[in-house]
Scaffold this motif. Structure first.
Motif, PDB file in Angstrom:
ATOM      1  N   ARG A 263       0.806  -1.224   0.000  1.00 45.99           N
ATOM      2  CA  ARG A 263       0.000   0.000   0.000  1.00 45.99           C
ATOM      3  C   ARG A 263       0.836   1.271   0.000  1.00 45.99           C
ATOM      4  NH1 ARG A 263      -2.356   0.893   4.568  1.00 45.99           N
ATOM      5  NH2 ARG A 263      -3.953   2.250   3.660  1.00 45.99           N
ATOM      6  N   THR A 264       2.144   1.149   0.183  1.00 48.15           N
ATOM      7  CA  THR A 264       2.983   2.320   0.441  1.00 48.15           C
ATOM      8  C   THR A 264       2.891   3.389  -0.637  1.00 48.15           C
ATOM      9  OG1 THR A 264       4.578   1.090   1.794  1.00 48.15           O
ATOM     10  CG2 THR A 264       5.356   3.113   0.758  1.00 48.15           C
ATOM     11  N   GLN A 265       3.037   2.992  -1.899  1.00 44.25           N
ATOM     12  CA  GLN A 265       3.068   4.003  -2.948  1.00 44.25           C
ATOM     13  C   GLN A 265       1.751   4.770  -3.037  1.00 44.25           C
ATOM     14  OE1 GLN A 265       4.471   2.711  -6.865  1.00 44.25           O
ATOM     15  NE2 GLN A 265       5.453   4.718  -6.983  1.00 44.25           N
ATOM     16  N   GLY A 266       0.635   4.068  -2.946  1.00 46.74           N
ATOM     17  CA  GLY A 266      -0.659   4.735  -3.013  1.00 46.74           C
ATOM     18  C   GLY A 266      -0.868   5.704  -1.868  1.00 46.74           C
ATOM     19  N   VAL A 267      -0.533   5.268  -0.645  1.00 46.48           N
ATOM     20  CA  VAL A 267      -0.698   6.127   0.531  1.00 46.48           C
ATOM     21  C   VAL A 267       0.238   7.328   0.443  1.00 46.48           C
ATOM     22  CG1 VAL A 267      -0.429   6.250   3.035  1.00 46.48           C
ATOM     23  CG2 VAL A 267      -1.492   4.233   1.990  1.00 46.48           C
TER      24      VAL A 267
END
Length: 483
Positions: A263-267
């Motif tokens: 989820r890191t890139q989206g968040v």
């Protein structure tokens, strides 16, 4: 401390002022770990390889450690306040060194302009939130650069003490956050899997991670002020790169683990505009009081970075002034051994350029910081690449038998750093945070600088041979046989 024989004016830096710890403090303060996490790491996650950002920092550390193998050998033969400019003179000749010195001077001065905008913006925001006192960002930025100049005048040993305190506080804060994440969720090892490392855009992630290490090469700038420089500078360089890699790598890993690797890139993209990714996590994992402390220390971190970059930029101006490439008055130092005139010129230049940006009325985080940081990053990576090539060429001419440290390591690091330069130019609008024409044309300033330096070097050789010769004569400021 020596004086100019004609005028009695100080033109020497203070000797034996810095040990390994002092130099490492100066370098790490320039990197500003807290700022690196809040700004650089968040950008790497959003625009680069997302959950693999921690690996990008560690890979970049390995590349720079490889470069430092040859650098360590070179630094045992050469100590000078001109840093990598002096290295390039040694390996690629006077005109090549002149070009490198001009590029370095421009790059570091752009960094200081950027820190005026960043420091001013966050001081305005944080102080207004905490106290209700709302002062324009340029006023805070101007106050910061004036304070940096005054502190730098006290001498490099004084600066190292101030920066050392700031550094300890920053790192302590990041360690508390890391431990909180470790206890609550643990560190996710999948952040180093090929799927994570090469997710999104790995080249952009690596490129942005490189900005987190900018400033490590400042170890070379403090050679004349170091204790036993032929031992101190190499050790400080290794220590600085390792420390930067561990601090940024581990804390990025903590951030990624707290969010979730997938989820890191989206968040990170969702928080990009507000720049509050790390702040939101800090409030969640450690609490609101911790967040307040983090915001205050961010201001300290930004000021520490400004002071360190100011010191570095002033020393490039000092070195070029002492070689009489720039006006010789820049080589004047005060009673503390600080390059006072060069520092005054540097601070004045940065304040004026930031003022011109201020007149546009835009947000400095949008209009000022990205192009200054982007171009400064490109300039210093070009400088590192030239230094790697110069080290390789110098030891080939000297017929050194040290195959690993003077042949393989410099050549491979030259290839890797050169690749990063190509990536930086090809993706400059991402590095600089804008696709505006004026921003996209900034890399051409390096081409203009190179052509100008080549022409100036040719002129000096033909019309002012003594000054041209001084580009090399000025290099050996410390006896290589001294202990």
């Amino acid at each position: 401390m020596s004086n100019s024989p004609q005028t009695g004016v100080h033109t020497a830096l203070k000797k034996n002022a810095l040990g390994v710890a002092g130099i490492v403090f100066l370098v790490l303060a320039a990197v500003a770990p807290l700022t690196g996490i809040v700004v650089v790491a968040a950008l790497a996650m959003a625009l680069g390889n997302g959950g693999g950002a921690a690996a990008s920092f560690l890979i970049m550390a390995l590349i720079l450690l490889l470069f430092s193998v040859g650098y360590a050998q070179m630094s045992r033969e050469l100590v000078n306040a001109g840093g990598f400019y002096a290295f390039v003179v040694k390996g690629l000749g006077r005109t090549g060194g002149l070009i490198a010195g001009l590029i370095a001077t421009i790059g570091y001065n752009f960094f200081v302009v950027g820190t005026i905008g960043t420091s001013g913006f966050f001081m305005q925001t944080v102080i207004a939130d905490l106290t209700g006192l709302d002062v324009h960002w340029y006023v805070w930025g101007l106050a910061s650069i004036i304070a940096s100049f005054l502190m730098a005048r006290r001498g490099i040993d004084f600066s190292s003490k101030i920066l050392g305190v700031a550094l300890v506080l920053e790192v302590a804060l990041l360690v508390v956050f890391d431990v909180a994440v470790l206890i609550r969720t643990g560190f996710d090892i999948s952040a180093f899997s090929p799927e994570a490392v090469f997710a999104g855009s790995f080249p952009i992630g690596l490129l942005i991670a490189a900005t987190g290490f900018l400033g490590f090469e400042a170890t070379a700038l403090f050679g004349e002020e170091a204790k036993q420089p032929h031992r101190t500078i190499p050790r400080a360089t290794y220590a600085a790169i390792i420390a930067i890699g561990l601090v940024l790598g581990l804390t990025s890993w903590a951030v990624v683990s707290a969010i979730g690797v997938a989820r890191t890139q989206g968040v990170a993209l969702e928080h990009l505009a507000a720049g509050d990714l790390v702040f939101s996590l800090a409030a969640e994992y450690v609490g609101a009081p911790f967040l307040t402390v983090m915001l205050i220390l961010l201001l300290v971190s930004l000021f520490a970075a400004m002071l360190a970059f100011h010191n570095s930029a002033a020393r490039y101006l000092f070195a070029l002034g002492r070689a009489r490439v720039l006006p010789h008055v820049l080589a004047r130092t005060g009673s503390t051994g600080a390059p006072v005139v060069a520092g005054l010129v540097q601070a004045g230049f940065a304040a004026i350029v930031a003022f011109l940006f201020m007149l546009s009325g835009g947000n400095p985080m949008v209009t000022l910081l990205p192009p200054m940081l982007g171009f400064g990053t490109l300039s210093i990576i070009v400088l590192q690449t030239l230094a790697a090539l110069a080290i390789f060429v110098h030891f080939r001419r000297a017929r050194s038998r040290r195959v690993w440290s003077t042949f393989i390591a410099p050549l491979v690091s030259f290839g890797l750093l050169g690749t990063i330069v190509v990536l930086a130019i090809a993706n400059f609008e991402i590095v600089a945070g804008s696709d505006a024409l004026a921003v996209r044309l900034l890399p051409w300033l390096l081409v203009v600088t190179a052509i100008g330096g080549l022409g100036y070097g040719t002129y000096l050789k033909a019309k002012r041979p003594a000054v041209h010769a001084a580009l090399a004569d000025d290099l050996e400021q410390v006896d290589p046989t001294a202990n």
